[in-house]
Design an enzyme around this catalytic site. Structure first.
Site, mmCIF file in Angstrom:
data_model
loop_
_atom_site.group_PDB
_atom_site.id
_atom_site.type_symbol
_atom_site.label_atom_id
_atom_site.label_comp_id
_atom_site.label_asym_id
_atom_site.label_seq_id
_atom_site.Cartn_x
_atom_site.Cartn_y
_atom_site.Cartn_z
ATOM 1 N N GLU A 140 47.691 39.909 34.422
ATOM 2 C CA GLU A 140 48.633 40.738 35.168
ATOM 3 C C GLU A 140 49.974 40.026 35.382
ATOM 4 O O GLU A 140 50.414 39.805 36.504
ATOM 5 C CB GLU A 140 47.985 41.178 36.481
ATOM 6 C CG GLU A 140 46.773 42.069 36.219
ATOM 7 C CD GLU A 140 46.024 42.473 37.474
ATOM 8 O OE1 GLU A 140 46.366 41.978 38.567
ATOM 9 O OE2 GLU A 140 45.083 43.281 37.370
ATOM 10 N N HIS A 169 34.211 54.933 42.412
ATOM 11 C CA HIS A 169 34.845 53.618 42.375
ATOM 12 C C HIS A 169 33.824 52.553 42.764
ATOM 13 O O HIS A 169 33.179 52.651 43.810
ATOM 14 C CB HIS A 169 36.037 53.545 43.332
ATOM 15 C CG HIS A 169 36.731 52.220 43.308
ATOM 16 N ND1 HIS A 169 36.880 51.428 44.423
ATOM 17 C CD2 HIS A 169 37.300 51.529 42.287
ATOM 18 C CE1 HIS A 169 37.529 50.320 44.103
ATOM 19 N NE2 HIS A 169 37.793 50.362 42.810
ATOM 20 N N HIS A 170 33.662 51.551 41.907
ATOM 21 C CA HIS A 170 32.787 50.408 42.174
ATOM 22 C C HIS A 170 33.616 49.131 42.181
ATOM 23 O O HIS A 170 33.988 48.629 41.117
ATOM 24 C CB HIS A 170 31.707 50.274 41.091
ATOM 25 C CG HIS A 170 30.649 51.324 41.131
ATOM 26 N ND1 HIS A 170 29.782 51.543 40.081
ATOM 27 C CD2 HIS A 170 30.310 52.217 42.091
ATOM 28 C CE1 HIS A 170 28.949 52.525 40.397
ATOM 29 N NE2 HIS A 170 29.257 52.959 41.613
ATOM 30 N N GLU A 171 33.945 48.619 43.341
ATOM 31 C CA GLU A 171 34.552 47.287 43.418
ATOM 32 C C GLU A 171 33.417 46.276 43.546
ATOM 33 O O GLU A 171 32.669 46.290 44.519
ATOM 34 C CB GLU A 171 35.505 47.180 44.599
ATOM 35 C CG GLU A 171 36.111 45.791 44.776
ATOM 36 C CD GLU A 171 36.730 45.264 43.486
ATOM 37 O OE1 GLU A 171 36.226 44.238 42.966
ATOM 38 O OE2 GLU A 171 37.705 45.862 43.001
ATOM 39 N N HIS A 211 38.603 47.727 35.507
ATOM 40 C CA HIS A 211 39.796 46.977 35.917
ATOM 41 C C HIS A 211 39.437 45.508 36.141
ATOM 42 O O HIS A 211 38.313 45.190 36.501
ATOM 43 C CB HIS A 211 40.392 47.582 37.183
ATOM 44 C CG HIS A 211 41.185 48.822 36.938
ATOM 45 N ND1 HIS A 211 42.447 49.020 37.445
ATOM 46 C CD2 HIS A 211 40.908 49.927 36.209
ATOM 47 C CE1 HIS A 211 42.902 50.198 37.058
ATOM 48 N NE2 HIS A 211 41.980 50.778 36.311
ATOM 49 N N GLU A 212 40.428 44.643 35.916
ATOM 50 C CA GLU A 212 40.251 43.185 36.007
ATOM 51 C C GLU A 212 39.241 42.651 34.998
ATOM 52 O O GLU A 212 38.793 41.514 35.106
ATOM 53 C CB GLU A 212 39.854 42.726 37.420
ATOM 54 C CG GLU A 212 40.905 42.944 38.484
ATOM 55 C CD GLU A 212 40.823 44.330 39.095
ATOM 56 O OE1 GLU A 212 41.887 44.885 39.422
ATOM 57 O OE2 GLU A 212 39.705 44.849 39.247
ATOM 58 N N GLU A 252 42.167 48.408 32.579
ATOM 59 C CA GLU A 252 43.444 47.933 33.111
ATOM 60 C C GLU A 252 43.867 46.752 32.245
ATOM 61 O O GLU A 252 44.604 46.895 31.303
ATOM 62 C CB GLU A 252 43.289 47.545 34.573
ATOM 63 C CG GLU A 252 44.587 47.080 35.212
ATOM 64 C CD GLU A 252 44.334 46.454 36.569
ATOM 65 O OE1 GLU A 252 45.169 46.650 37.459
ATOM 66 O OE2 GLU A 252 43.309 45.760 36.733
ATOM 67 N N GLU A 254 50.499 49.307 39.781
ATOM 68 C CA GLU A 254 50.309 48.793 41.142
ATOM 69 C C GLU A 254 51.288 47.673 41.474
ATOM 70 O O GLU A 254 51.691 47.507 42.632
ATOM 71 C CB GLU A 254 48.870 48.318 41.333
ATOM 72 C CG GLU A 254 48.462 47.152 40.452
ATOM 73 C CD GLU A 254 46.997 46.792 40.598
ATOM 74 O OE1 GLU A 254 46.319 47.418 41.427
ATOM 75 O OE2 GLU A 254 46.530 45.888 39.888
#
Length: 704
Positions: A172, A414-416, A484-485, A503, A509
């Site tokens: 990023e 959404h799964h963080e 993401h990440e 992502e 963001e």
């Protein structure tokens, strides 16, 4: 005497082949030459249109705890050439059909003294070269640990590069444009500013790496089909201008645990004298296996809105409460907790987004911050683990599902994971089953923070295998994944088309975290998107973030028309209208383009492109005769010229042009735009201005 002469001739011919073997691309644009040096080191070089683009470069692998690495003392024992030509149909994509046409050379090498064999396989397309290492089943090479891969890419000069530092944990970054000779000094500054970096080389960069030579040749270095292997970075010898592969280490410092038979990912070199051909290349996809999902009818492109931007800007929060002590050893008691008053994922707010999606023709609503644990994770315990099935008191899972269903809208899960990967794997079946039971067909997963339990890097072999496991497990439940990440894509979406987004780069963001360079979106298609689509989350209309949150003084470095164009230039089958309903309602005429633009295409034409400066793309919406054009511009205002010859002959169209106003500027006047309609045919031409950090978007609808 005569027999001896012919025997000597045959021996000479074999010796020549062993030392140098040529491979040409199907139409002859490229020539690759493989050879062994005097010490048995394998090498290759690459020419494009009779011009050397990769000088003689060494190949091989250094092994750990082994007396002899796979670097030299090789002899050629076999060479096989073949040609492959097929046309395949992607489940979703930029085009209806993709041609996969290459010539192949497989060189089998035997190492003196160890009797170990490896195969180096080369595939030469009209886009460029792919090569990989293969380790066949054999007696003397079964289990081994890679200390480092030593694949070289020797450049022919001090090229211009668009690069980000070789960080093991994040991609990023804003891209830096510099000469190769300048990377060392600039990279040291970047590393100093990034505390996540555990170890680095001051000349390390990440792939996909975009280069341009002084004589106008574009070169892209990347990898394809990254499975069961560590992600590759590139280390630059800036005295000789030679890149060498540099694998991401695990928590112990090892680069890869291998068991024969196996193989490495493909190392890719795309080359062209036309930047548009780099963008249009499908070589990365072609180096991946065909789809392993037989029934793909459930995999569908998605245009969505979400409870997300208001959290990113700080207007609302992920957490239901700031009362951290209510969570004790994973047992929650919210009956006594005081709600924060800013929780975004509450029933009323989610219904507002569902209503907005339904009214404007969107497929789905993403909701983040719906499940317990955020109050602890943001509060005091970065190793907190979620269970992915327990909602906050103000989020009615079944009720919201039924409400969305009644409106013809899906909700995206959404799964963080908070980096606790083993915890996620333990809960994965239950989490995916919970999704299916409640009508969720897609999940956005996140991997923010250090990878637990032992501090793996985000791109080492261990965690790469986890990302792959999550995709394959999701396919079992017919769930689409937007990770993401995670590690940067390498075309695996061909094999597992339920991977509809990633992502893996600096997304929108960051415009709320201080901003990104105004030319950032003119670089990403040449770098990050080479491996697959990005969930960039475009569509921001309010550039002054303080109007969302007075405590946030960030500015979105883009005009509104630049944001519209991203739906065409940043290809993805997963596109978000990322701003809030309130901001879209202020500009309903500009918002119309986001409502109209497609997310799946049958044709794509790259009209003009220059990395870091501008990109203009035209795409035909699948199943229609309608086209959409997007142009994104860097910091210098310019006028582009469009030839509409790609339109069907004899047809008439109405073009709606969303363009920067004459005084538009990403910093000082980002919301200045004009909209006009004109009639066009395949004989029409158009000159159109793009402001600094601006662009334009055009919808072209067949007139019936």
């Amino acid at each position: 005497m005569k027999n001896l002469f012919f025997a000597s001739l045959i021996l000479f011919a074999f010796s020549t082949v062993a030392k140098a073997q040529q491979l040409k691309s199907p139409e002859g644009k490229f020539v690759m030459e493989f050879s062994l040096q005097n010490d048995g080191t394998p090498t290759y070089n690459l020419k494009y249109k009779n011009k050397e683009v990769v000088k003689t470069s060494k190949l091989g692998l250094e092994l750990k705890d082994d007396k002899k690495s796979l670097l030299n003392d090789f002899t050629v024992v076999d060479t096989k050439t073949s040609t492959f030509d097929e046309t395949w149909k992607p489940v979703w994509g930029e085009v209806d059909n993709i041609r996969n046409h290459y010539n192949e050379l497989a060189v089998t090498l035997n190492q003196k003294g160890t009797d170990r064999q490896i195969i180096i396989r080369f595939r030469l397309f009209e886009d460029g070269l792919g090569f990989r290492y293969e380790f066949p089943a054999q007696k003397n090479l079964t289990y081994f640990v890679i200390k480092e891969e030593r694949s070289q890419f020797a450049m022919t000069g001090d090229h211009t590069a668009f690069w980000i530092p070789g960080d093991y944990d994040t991609q990023e970054y804003d891209y830096t444009k510099s000469k190769l000779s300048e990377i060392r000094g600039l990279s040291e500054k970047a590393y100093t500013a990034n505390v996540s970096q555990k170890s680095f080389s001051p000349t390390g960069v990440q792939t996909s790496l975009m280069l341009k030579t002084n004589d106008g040749i574009y070169i892209n270095l990347h990898e394809a089909a990254l499975i069961n292997y560590s992600c590759m970075h590139l280390n630059l010898d800036d005295k000789n201008m030679t890149f060498t592969s540099w694998l991401t280490p695990d928590a112990k410092g090892d680069k890869g645990y291998m068991q024969a038979p196996s193989h490495s990912p493909w190392r890719t070199i795309m080359v062209s004298d036309d930047a548009r051909e780099i963008l249009a290349s499908k070589m990365t996809l072609n180096l991946n296996d065909p789809s392993k999902i037989d029934d793909t009818s459930w995999i569908k492109p998605v245009k969505y809105v979400g409870v997300w931007w208001e959290m990113i800007t700080g207007k609302s929060s992920w957490s239901y409460t700031n009362d951290f002590p209510t969570v004790q050893l994973g047992v929650s008691d919210f009956s006594k907790a005081k709600p924060s008053g800013t929780h975004g994922a509450n029933n009323a707010n989610v219904k507002k987004y569902i209503d907005f999606a339904a009214a404007n023709g969107f497929d789905a609503v993403l909701v983040e911050g719906w499940n317990e644990g955020w109050e602890d994770w943001f509060g005091h315990s970065k190793d907190y683990v979620f269970d992915f099935v327990t909602p906050y008191p103000d989020f009615d899972v079944k009720g919201l599902h039924e409400y969305a269903k009644s409106k013809g809208v899906k909700i995206i899960m959404h799964h963080e994971t908070s980096g606790s990967v083993r915890n996620y794997e333990r809960h994965m079946d239950a989490a995916y089953k919970f999704m299916k039971d409640n009508g969720y067909d897609a999940v956005k997963s996140g991997y923010v923070g250090d990878i637990l339990p032992r501090g793996e890097n985000h791109y080492d072999q261990w965690i790469v295998n986890h990302y792959q496991y999550a995709i394959e497990k999701a396919a079992d439940y017919k769930i689409m994944v937007n990770a993401h990440e995670a590690v940067r894509p390498t075309g695996i979406c061909r094999t597992y088309p339920n991977l509809i987004g990633n992502e893996a780069a600096r997304g929108t963001e960051y415009q709320a975290f201080g901003g990104s360079k105004p030319n950032h979106v003119t670089v990403l298609p040449f770098t990050r998107l080479i491996g697959g689509p990005m969930d960039y989350t475009p569509g921001i209309f309010e550039m002054d973030i303080s109007k969302m949150n007075p405590g946030n003084t960030s500015h979105v470095n883009s005009t509104i028309c630049n944001q519209l164009a991203l739906y065409v230039t940043m290809y993805s089958p997963l596109q978000m209208a990322a701003d809030t309903p309130e901001n879209y309602n202020r500009f309903p005429d500009a918002f119309q383009f986001i409502k109209d633009v497609a997310v799946d295409w049958s044709e794509s034409k790259y009209i003009e492109a220059e990395p870091g400066d501008f990109i203009t793309v035209a795409r035909k919406a699948k199943g229609t005769n309608n086209w959409f054009i997007g142009n994104v511009n860097g910091e210098t205002p310019r006028t582009s010229n469009i030839d509409f010859s790609f339109l069907e002959k004899g047809k008439k169209y109405t073009a709606t042009i969303y363009a920067d106003a004459k005084d538009a500027h990403y910093k000082t006047n980002p919301q200045a735009y004009t909209i006009k309609k004109i009639a066009v045919t395949n004989k029409s031409k158009l000159s159109q201005l793009s402001a600094p950090g601006g662009g334009y978007a055009i919808s072209i609808i067949e007139t019936k």
